[in-house]
Enzyme design. Structure first.
Site, PDB file in Angstrom:
ATOM      1  N   ASP A  11       0.920  -1.255   0.109  1.00 12.72           N
ATOM      2  CA  ASP A  11       0.202   0.069   0.235  1.00 12.72           C
ATOM      3  C   ASP A  11       1.011   1.192   0.062  1.00 12.72           C
ATOM      4  O   ASP A  11       2.305   1.152   0.144  1.00 12.72           O
ATOM      5  CB  ASP A  11      -0.816   0.118   1.220  1.00 12.72           C
ATOM      6  CG  ASP A  11      -1.737   1.266   1.335  1.00 12.72           C
ATOM      7  OD1 ASP A  11      -2.368   1.689   0.327  1.00 12.72           O
ATOM      8  OD2 ASP A  11      -1.945   1.817   2.509  1.00 12.72           O
ATOM      9  N   SER A  12       0.206   2.353  -0.248  1.00 16.65           N
ATOM     10  CA  SER A  12       0.909   3.565  -0.307  1.00 16.65           C
ATOM     11  C   SER A  12       1.558   3.990   1.250  1.00 16.65           C
ATOM     12  O   SER A  12       2.115   4.945   1.350  1.00 16.65           O
ATOM     13  CB  SER A  12       0.000   4.882  -0.740  1.00 16.65           C
ATOM     14  OG  SER A  12      -0.910   4.826   0.135  1.00 16.65           O
ATOM     15  N   TYR A  43      -0.433   8.343  -2.483  1.00 15.96           N
ATOM     16  CA  TYR A  43      -0.444   8.036  -3.939  1.00 15.96           C
ATOM     17  C   TYR A  43      -1.742   8.676  -4.959  1.00 15.96           C
ATOM     18  O   TYR A  43      -1.783   9.071  -5.683  1.00 15.96           O
ATOM     19  CB  TYR A  43      -0.770   6.697  -4.177  1.00 15.96           C
ATOM     20  CG  TYR A  43       0.272   5.757  -3.826  1.00 15.96           C
ATOM     21  CD1 TYR A  43       1.536   6.142  -3.559  1.00 15.96           C
ATOM     22  CD2 TYR A  43       0.365   4.307  -4.425  1.00 15.96           C
ATOM     23  CE1 TYR A  43       2.649   5.449  -3.233  1.00 15.96           C
ATOM     24  CE2 TYR A  43       1.361   3.410  -4.296  1.00 15.96           C
ATOM     25  CZ  TYR A  43       2.545   3.922  -3.708  1.00 15.96           C
ATOM     26  OH  TYR A  43       3.686   3.178  -3.487  1.00 15.96           O
ATOM     27  N   GLY A  44      -2.804   9.114  -3.773  1.00 17.42           N
ATOM     28  CA  GLY A  44      -4.034   9.636  -4.438  1.00 17.42           C
ATOM     29  C   GLY A  44      -3.898  10.903  -5.296  1.00 17.42           C
ATOM     30  O   GLY A  44      -4.825  11.170  -5.872  1.00 17.42           O
ATOM     31  N   CYS A  74      -4.414  -1.353  -1.966  1.00 17.07           N
ATOM     32  CA  CYS A  74      -4.683   0.050  -2.211  1.00 17.07           C
ATOM     33  C   CYS A  74      -5.362   0.375  -3.239  1.00 17.07           C
ATOM     34  O   CYS A  74      -5.210  -0.238  -4.554  1.00 17.07           O
ATOM     35  CB  CYS A  74      -3.194   0.650  -2.508  1.00 17.07           C
ATOM     36  SG  CYS A  74      -3.149   2.562  -2.983  1.00 17.07           S
ATOM     37  N   ASN A  75      -6.772   1.120  -3.258  1.00 16.89           N
ATOM     38  CA  ASN A  75      -7.719   1.275  -4.205  1.00 16.89           C
ATOM     39  C   ASN A  75      -7.215   2.259  -5.282  1.00 16.89           C
ATOM     40  O   ASN A  75      -7.419   1.961  -6.498  1.00 16.89           O
ATOM     41  CB  ASN A  75      -8.755   2.257  -3.587  1.00 16.89           C
ATOM     42  CG  ASN A  75      -9.845   1.356  -2.779  1.00 16.89           C
ATOM     43  OD1 ASN A  75     -10.669   0.530  -3.049  1.00 16.89           O
ATOM     44  ND2 ASN A  75      -9.191   1.223  -1.358  1.00 16.89           N
ATOM     45  N   THR A  76      -6.159   3.173  -4.951  1.00 17.18           N
ATOM     46  CA  THR A  76      -5.616   3.982  -5.833  1.00 17.18           C
ATOM     47  C   THR A  76      -4.742   3.441  -6.754  1.00 17.18           C
ATOM     48  O   THR A  76      -4.639   3.676  -8.050  1.00 17.18           O
ATOM     49  CB  THR A  76      -4.905   5.243  -5.193  1.00 17.18           C
ATOM     50  OG1 THR A  76      -5.736   5.623  -4.284  1.00 17.18           O
ATOM     51  CG2 THR A  76      -4.459   6.279  -6.232  1.00 17.18           C
ATOM     52  N   CYS A 183     -10.829   3.615   0.207  1.00 17.38           N
ATOM     53  CA  CYS A 183      -9.634   3.804   0.422  1.00 17.38           C
ATOM     54  C   CYS A 183      -9.182   2.965   1.710  1.00 17.38           C
ATOM     55  O   CYS A 183      -9.837   3.074   2.742  1.00 17.38           O
ATOM     56  CB  CYS A 183      -9.218   5.305   0.796  1.00 17.38           C
ATOM     57  SG  CYS A 183      -7.443   5.577   1.324  1.00 17.38           S
ATOM     58  N   HIS A 185      -6.914   3.081   3.843  1.00 18.50           N
ATOM     59  CA  HIS A 185      -6.709   3.846   5.182  1.00 18.50           C
ATOM     60  C   HIS A 185      -7.954   4.205   5.843  1.00 18.50           C
ATOM     61  O   HIS A 185      -7.766   4.142   7.120  1.00 18.50           O
ATOM     62  CB  HIS A 185      -6.101   5.039   4.799  1.00 18.50           C
ATOM     63  CG  HIS A 185      -4.611   4.962   4.528  1.00 18.50           C
ATOM     64  ND1 HIS A 185      -4.107   4.656   3.346  1.00 18.50           N
ATOM     65  CD2 HIS A 185      -3.521   5.446   4.954  1.00 18.50           C
ATOM     66  CE1 HIS A 185      -2.894   4.863   3.269  1.00 18.50           C
ATOM     67  NE2 HIS A 185      -2.338   5.126   4.306  1.00 18.50           N
TER      68      HIS A 185
HETATM   69  N1  DGL Z   1      -4.794   3.329   0.734  1.00 21.54           N
HETATM   70  C1  DGL Z   1      -4.889   4.027  -0.561  1.00 21.54           C
HETATM   71  C2  DGL Z   1      -5.980   3.707  -1.003  1.00 21.54           C
HETATM   72  O1  DGL Z   1      -6.627   2.690  -0.704  1.00 21.54           O
HETATM   73  C3  DGL Z   1      -4.064   5.257  -1.017  1.00 21.54           C
HETATM   74  C4  DGL Z   1      -4.201   6.332  -0.156  1.00 21.54           C
HETATM   75  C5  DGL Z   1      -3.020   7.588  -0.875  1.00 21.54           C
HETATM   76  O2  DGL Z   1      -1.935   7.242  -0.760  1.00 21.54           O
HETATM   77  O3  DGL Z   1      -3.560   8.442  -1.237  1.00 21.54           O
HETATM   78  O4  DGL Z   1      -6.495   4.344  -2.001  1.00 21.54           O
END
Ligand code: DGL
Length: 258
Positions: A11-12, A43-44, A74-76, A183, A185
């Site tokens: 993940d990020s 990452y977003g 990580c969804n992104t 997300c 997080h």
């Molecule tokens: N945890 C991440 C997600 O599921 C990315 C969050 C990020 O780094 O912006 O999108």
């Protein structure tokens, strides 16, 4: 068929540990290696090209470590890079996407909310998903600032409460009955979110679905572990303090460059 090699998860940052927990609960005998790329979070807000490059970097390291399957927690990264990862490697990849379908299916008000990063909400994959559900009003909200606060260990800060209120109150007014956390997080914010949302609004995240999918692919394609138990390994490329806290100091966390 058995296979004792580890599952790789990245993940990020620390958010993907919410997915790791669901996997570890369902598959406690599997070895897991988790990469928290907190140095490059969030990452977003990065471009698709940047997200692809970071995802390749993480994946290459996990493959070098002998992983049999990779979970993009990580969804992104999933919505922007999983196609490229699958094209580059032969091992299976499991991604995480916002759980729009169950929310739309069960919504009685035909209005749902989704909280996710800019990178996820702007991705082609996400647009393709929402296009299928024209009859439901989907209120999209970028969670500006939330990931940074979580990465800084400020989950319970007044700033977090303020941001969440500003994102969720318009959804409550619009009469959503489901809130999708898009997300990895954000599951760490559920106690905070519950203080803001009326009790009838259901919160959905994708952790358990990803764990079930991981189990199915291991059973049918890659092989489940035959080990009796296994200590997970966590790597972070920044100060391990917040990762340790989120894991309640139960596991070994190592700092390394990647
Ligand atoms: N945890 C991440 C997600 O599921 C990315 C969050 C990020 O780094 O912006 O999108």
């Amino acid at each position: 068929m058995t296979n004792d090699k580890p599952i790789g998860i990245f993940d990020s940052g620390i958010g993907g540990t919410s997915i790791w927990k669901a996997i570890h609960d369902l598959l406690p005998n599997e070895k897991t290696i988790y990469l928290a790329d907190s140095k490059n979070a969030p990452y977003g807000q990065k471009t698709k090209e940047e997200i692809i490059a970071l995802s390749i970097k993480n994946t290459d390291l996990l493959i070098q470590m002998g992983c049999k399957l990779i979970v993009v927690a990580c969804n992104t990264a999933t919505t922007n890079a999983i196609q490229e990862l699958r094209a580059k490697h032969t091992i299976p990849f499991i991604g995480i996407e916002p759980a729009i379908k169950p929310a739309v299916t069960h919504s009685k008000t035909q209005t749902i909310g989704i909280l996710a990063t800019k990178g996820t909400l702007n991705s082609e994959l996400f647009h393709k998903t929402t296009e299928k559900y024209q009859d439901t009003k989907i209120i999209e909200q970028i969670g500006h600032g939330l990931v940074q606060l979580i990465e800084n260990g400020e989950i319970n800060s007044p700033e977090m409460t303020q941001l969440l209120q500003s994102y969720l109150n318009p959804m409550i007014e619009a009469n959503i009955d489901y809130l999708v956390l898009g997300c990895s997080h954000y599951p760490y914010l559920i106690p905070q979110i519950k203080k803001i949302l009326p009790a009838h609004i259901q919160i959905i995240d994708s952790g358990e679905a990803v764990a079930r999918q991981t189990k199915n692919i291991l059973r049918d394609v890659v092989g489940l572990s035959n080990a009796k138990s296994s200590e997970p390994i966590f790597y972070t490329n920044t100060n391990p303090k917040v990762l340790n806290e989120i894991l309640e100091n139960k596991f070994k966390v190592e700092k390394r460059d990647f």
